[in-house]
Design a protein around this motif. Structure first.
Motif, mmCIF file in Angstrom:
data_model
loop_
_atom_site.group_PDB
_atom_site.id
_atom_site.type_symbol
_atom_site.label_atom_id
_atom_site.label_comp_id
_atom_site.label_asym_id
_atom_site.label_seq_id
_atom_site.Cartn_x
_atom_site.Cartn_y
_atom_site.Cartn_z
ATOM 1 N N VAL A 168 0.841 -1.201 0.000
ATOM 2 C CA VAL A 168 0.000 0.000 0.000
ATOM 3 C C VAL A 168 0.871 1.245 0.000
ATOM 4 O O VAL A 168 0.602 2.223 -0.703
ATOM 5 N N ARG A 169 1.937 1.231 0.792
ATOM 6 C CA ARG A 169 2.820 2.397 0.832
ATOM 7 C C ARG A 169 3.467 2.634 -0.531
ATOM 8 O O ARG A 169 3.596 3.778 -0.972
ATOM 9 N N SER A 170 3.866 1.566 -1.214
ATOM 10 C CA SER A 170 4.430 1.753 -2.554
ATOM 11 C C SER A 170 3.361 2.226 -3.532
ATOM 12 O O SER A 170 3.639 3.016 -4.441
ATOM 13 N N GLY A 171 2.122 1.744 -3.328
ATOM 14 C CA GLY A 171 1.026 2.222 -4.159
ATOM 15 C C GLY A 171 0.757 3.696 -3.961
ATOM 16 O O GLY A 171 0.504 4.438 -4.923
ATOM 17 N N LYS A 172 0.821 4.153 -2.722
ATOM 18 C CA LYS A 172 0.617 5.573 -2.429
ATOM 19 C C LYS A 172 1.652 6.429 -3.146
ATOM 20 O O LYS A 172 1.351 7.535 -3.622
ATOM 21 N N ALA B 144 -9.231 12.231 -5.615
ATOM 22 C CA ALA B 144 -9.035 11.341 -4.471
ATOM 23 C C ALA B 144 -8.095 10.216 -4.895
ATOM 24 O O ALA B 144 -7.890 9.971 -6.085
ATOM 25 N N GLN B 145 -7.520 9.521 -3.913
ATOM 26 C CA GLN B 145 -6.515 8.494 -4.194
ATOM 27 C C GLN B 145 -6.811 7.280 -3.321
ATOM 28 O O GLN B 145 -6.801 7.380 -2.102
ATOM 29 N N LEU C 131 -8.612 -1.341 1.860
ATOM 30 C CA LEU C 131 -8.906 -0.135 1.091
ATOM 31 C C LEU C 131 -8.274 1.037 1.837
ATOM 32 O O LEU C 131 -8.602 1.273 3.003
ATOM 33 N N TRP C 132 -7.370 1.754 1.176
ATOM 34 C CA TRP C 132 -6.577 2.780 1.858
ATOM 35 C C TRP C 132 -6.635 4.083 1.066
ATOM 36 O O TRP C 132 -6.338 4.106 -0.119
ATOM 37 N N ASP C 133 -7.018 5.162 1.743
ATOM 38 C CA ASP C 133 -7.216 6.456 1.098
ATOM 39 C C ASP C 133 -6.162 7.448 1.568
ATOM 40 O O ASP C 133 -6.292 8.004 2.656
ATOM 41 N N PRO C 134 -5.118 7.677 0.769
ATOM 42 C CA PRO C 134 -4.180 8.748 1.139
ATOM 43 C C PRO C 134 -4.880 10.101 1.037
ATOM 44 O O PRO C 134 -5.671 10.326 0.117
#
Length: 416
Positions: A161-165, A183-184, A204-207
Motif C-alpha cells: 500500500v505504501r508503494s502504491g501511495k 481522491a486516491q 482499502l486505503w485512502d491517502p
C-alpha cells in the motif's frame, strides 16, 4: 458457492481505520474481470467459473486458493497480479461506488472534454482513473496483491500500500490547464492458500488529497465525458466501433432479451472440479515478506464508519433474489477462447450452441450485457440484482452464467 470471506480494513483520509470480517460475492469480482477483459486485459479462463477452479475445496469459507495457487512461481505471481486487479476493482466498485474505470496505461490518459492524467516522474503510476459519484469527483486507483506479505495489519499499512501511495505522486491531473487533485485509493489483497495457510485480508486505503468537489454542472460534464471514454473502451467487445455507435438509436435492433432465473444453480450444472490455467500470463510482481503478522492495533467496527453507514448489504451475504431478472441487453459471449458479440440472428444461434456446450460442462461461458437503454447520465447501482445465475446493475455491465440464462430475440427478430 458464490460467497467467500476475508478480514477487511478500511483506512480513510481522516486517518480512521475500521475493520472486521466481510463477505465477497464472487459475481462482483467476475463482473470486474469481465470489464477488464472487454478493456483488453488478458483473459484468465478461471474467472468464467467464478474462480471455482482455483478456490480451495478444503476451506469453503475464506477466500483461500487451493494448493499453492499455481504450480510455478512465475504463474503464481502472474495470477496474484491479475487477480489483484479483479478483486481490487470489485472492492472499489462495491464498497466505494466508483465506476467508469479507465486504464492509465504507461503514461497516463486524456479524457476528451474533461481531464488529462500525465506521467511526471519515472516509475510505476496508478492503474486507473475512475469516477466517484458520491463525492462528484475523479479518483485515482491502484491495485495490489501479495502472496507473502506479513504486514497487512500494520498500523501504517502494508508495504505494498505504501508503494502504491507513492505512485500517485508520479502523475499530474489537469482540467482546462488547471491542476486538480483527485481522491486516491489503494485496494490490496493478501492472498491465502492451502499450502501457505494464513488469513486472507483485503485493504482499502485512502491517502489524503487536496481535492475540491466540482459544482453540479461541472460534475455532470466530467461524468458524461468519463462515461463516453468508458464506452469507447468496451465498444469493440460488443461489435461496435465507438461510444457514438453504442448510444445511437440503431442499437435497439441488436438488443436481446435476457431472462436469468433466481435461486441456486441446479446440482447437475455445478462445474466440474478441474484446473484451468492460462500459461500465457507473464506479468510478475515481487515477493515480499513471509507469514501474516497479528494486528498492531484494534480496528474500529464497520458500524462506526461513515463509508459503511446504511450499507448492511456489504457486511452480510446477500439473500437469494425473489424474482427472475429480465431485461434487454447488447450482448457478447465470452469463453476461454475470447469474446464474440451477439448482434445478428446467426450470432445468436452460435451463442445458443455455446450454451449447449456449456450445459454439457465441456467449457465455461458467460454472457456480458450492456443495458439497451444505457445513457450517459445513468449512475451506477440505482438497482441491483445478484443471484447464482448472475449480476445485473443499473448503469453498469451485467454478467450471466450462459448455462442458466435464456436469450430471446426481440420482436421482429435480429438482423440476419
Amino acid at each position: 458457492m458464490t460467497t467467500r470471506w476475508t478480514n477487511h480494513r478500511l483506512h480513510d483520509a481522516a486517518g480512521t481505520t475500521t475493520g472486521g470480517r466481510i463477505p465477497i460475492n464472487l459475481w462482483h469480482v467476475a463482473q470486474a474481470a469481465a470489464e477488464e477483459t472487454l478493456q483488453g486485459s488478458l483473459l484468465a479462463p478461471a474467472w468464467l467459473k467464478l474462480f471455482q477452479s482455483h478456490l480451495s475445496v478444503r476451506d469453503p469459507y475464506f477466500l483461500r486458493w487451493r494448493e499453492d495457487f499455481a504450480e510455478s512461481a512465475e504463474i503464481r505471481r502472474a495470477y496474484s497480479g491479475l487477480y489483484g486487479r479483479f478483486f481490487a476493482r470489485a472492492l472499489l466498485t462495491q464498497h466505494l461506488g466508483f465506476s467508469r474505470f479507465i486504464s492509465l496505461a504507461r503514461n497516463g490518459v486524456k479524457i476528451s472534454g474533461s481531464v488529462e492524467v500525465k506521467r511526471t516522474k519515472s516509475g510505476d503510476i496508478p492503474d486507473w482513473l475512475a469516477w466517484d459519484s458520491r463525492n462528484s469527483n475523479f479518483v485515482l486507483c491502484e491495485a495490489k496483491g501479495s502472496l507473502t506479505a506479513n504486514d497487512f495489519h500494520n498500523a501504517s499499512g502494508p508495504s505494498c500500500v505504501r508503494s502504491g501511495k507513492a505512485q500517485f505522486g508520479r502523475v499530474q491531473t489537469t482540467s482546462n490547464g488547471t491542476t486538480i487533485y483527485p481522491a486516491q485509493w489503494v485496494a490490496a489483497v493478501r492472498w491465502a492458500t492451502d499450502e501457505r495457510g494464513g488469513t486472507p485480508t483485503t485493504v482499502l486505503w485512502d491517502p489524503p488529497s487536496d481535492g475540491q468537489p466540482f459544482t453540479d454542472g461541472e460534475a455532470q460534464v466530467h461524468f458524461e465525458a468519463m462515461t463516453r471514454a468508458w464506452l469507447n473502451s468496451i465498444a469493440s467487445g460488443f461489435g461496435y466501433e465507438s461510444a457514438d455507435d453504442i448510444l445511437s438509436a440503431e442499437r435497439e435492433k441488436n438488443a436481446v432479451v435476457v431472462v436469468a432465473p433466481n435461486g441456486p444453480v441446479p446440482e447437475e450444472r455445478h462445474w466440474k472440479d478441474e484446473d484451468i490455467h492460462d500459461d500465457t500470463l507473464t506479468d510478475t510482481i515481487p515477493d515480499v515478506g513471509l507469514a501474516e503478522s497479528p494486528a498492531d492495533e484494534p480496528d474500529i467496527p464497520f458500524s462506526d464508519s461513515p463509508v459503511y453507514e446504511d450499507r448492511s448489504d456489504l457486511l452480510m451475504p446477500l439473500p437469494s433474489e425473489k424474482k427472475p431478472h429480465s431485461a434487454k441487453y447488447l450482448l457478447a459471449v465470452v469463453n476461454r477462447f475470447g469474446i464474440r458479440p451477439i448482434r445478428t440472428s446467426a450470432e445468436l444461434d452460435s451463442a445458443r450452441r455455446d450454451q449447449e456446450r456449456a450445459q454439457a460442462l465441456k467449457e465455461p461461458a458467460m454472457l456480458i450485457g450492456l443495458p439497451s437503454k444505457f445513457s450517459l447520465e445513468q449512475r451506477l447501482g440505482e438497482k441491483r440484482w445478484v443471484d447464482e445465475s448472475g449480476i445485473a446493475e443499473s448503469g453498469s455491465l451485467a454478467l450471466f452464467d450462459l448455462r442458466t440464462t435464456e436469450m430471446k430475440a426481440p420482436e421482429g427478430g435480429l438482423p440476419s
